[in-house]
Write a protein that holds these residues in place. Structure first.
Motif, PDB file in Angstrom:
ATOM      1  N   ASP A   1       6.665 -26.988 -21.621  1.00  0.00           N
ATOM      2  CA  ASP A   1       7.271 -28.320 -21.672  1.00  0.00           C
ATOM      3  C   ASP A   1       8.680 -28.255 -22.254  1.00  0.00           C
ATOM      4  OD1 ASP A   1       4.970 -29.416 -20.582  1.00  0.00           O
ATOM      5  OD2 ASP A   1       4.227 -30.208 -22.501  1.00  0.00           O
ATOM      6  N   ALA A   2       8.866 -27.441 -23.290  1.00  0.00           N
ATOM      7  CA  ALA A   2      10.199 -27.273 -23.884  1.00  0.00           C
ATOM      8  C   ALA A   2      11.155 -26.649 -22.867  1.00  0.00           C
ATOM      9  CB  ALA A   2      10.107 -26.413 -25.142  1.00  0.00           C
ATOM     10  N   CYS A   3      10.655 -25.694 -22.099  1.00  0.00           N
ATOM     11  CA  CYS A   3      11.477 -25.072 -21.050  1.00  0.00           C
ATOM     12  C   CYS A   3      11.892 -26.112 -20.013  1.00  0.00           C
ATOM     13  CB  CYS A   3      10.719 -23.938 -20.373  1.00  0.00           C
ATOM     14  SG  CYS A   3      10.390 -22.498 -21.395  1.00  0.00           S
ATOM     15  N   LEU A   4      10.943 -26.904 -19.564  1.00  0.00           N
ATOM     16  CA  LEU A   4      11.226 -27.927 -18.559  1.00  0.00           C
ATOM     17  C   LEU A   4      12.222 -28.953 -19.096  1.00  0.00           C
ATOM     18  CD1 LEU A   4      10.738 -29.106 -15.774  1.00  0.00           C
ATOM     19  CD2 LEU A   4       8.714 -30.266 -16.710  1.00  0.00           C
ATOM     20  N   ASN A   5      12.029 -29.402 -20.318  1.00  0.00           N
ATOM     21  CA  ASN A   5      12.957 -30.359 -20.917  1.00  0.00           C
ATOM     22  C   ASN A   5      14.364 -29.785 -21.007  1.00  0.00           C
ATOM     23  OD1 ASN A   5      11.055 -32.386 -21.223  1.00  0.00           O
ATOM     24  ND2 ASN A   5      10.444 -31.684 -23.253  1.00  0.00           N
TER      25      ASN A   5
END
Length: 90
Positions: free
Chosen positions: A14-18
């Motif tokens: 999720d951090a990567c996507l954000n």
């Protein structure tokens, strides 16, 4: 090496996507390199997307370091998640 839990892997993905969403040029690079379409990003299998995200950041050091700084993660946490996602037990 301690394995990452599925929850930790998803948190990191999720951090990567954000991070990609905040960096349109990097998002374009991710989509080009992985062949991922916008539709797949919106409605695709979360595990497949997480694997692609972790793989992309694991192979792109500058993006990894930038994402880690923004998400308050260490590169080691991300790489541990990458190896866990890919079946490496240590």
């Amino acid at each position: 090496m301690m394995k990452s839990t599925p929850e930790k892997i998803q948190l990191i993905a999720d951090a990567c996507l954000n991070h990609l969403i905040a960096e349109p040029e990097l998002l374009g690079q991710f989509m080009t390199e992985t062949g991922t379409t916008p539709d797949e990003m919106r409605s695709g299998d979360p595990e497949v997307l997480a694997a692609g995200l972790l793989d992309f950041f694991a192979q792109n050091e500058s993006a990894l370091l930038s994402m880690c700084a923004n998400a308050r993660l260490t590169p080691e946490e991300v790489m541990r998640a990458f190896y866990s996602q890919n079946g490496y037990d240590g």
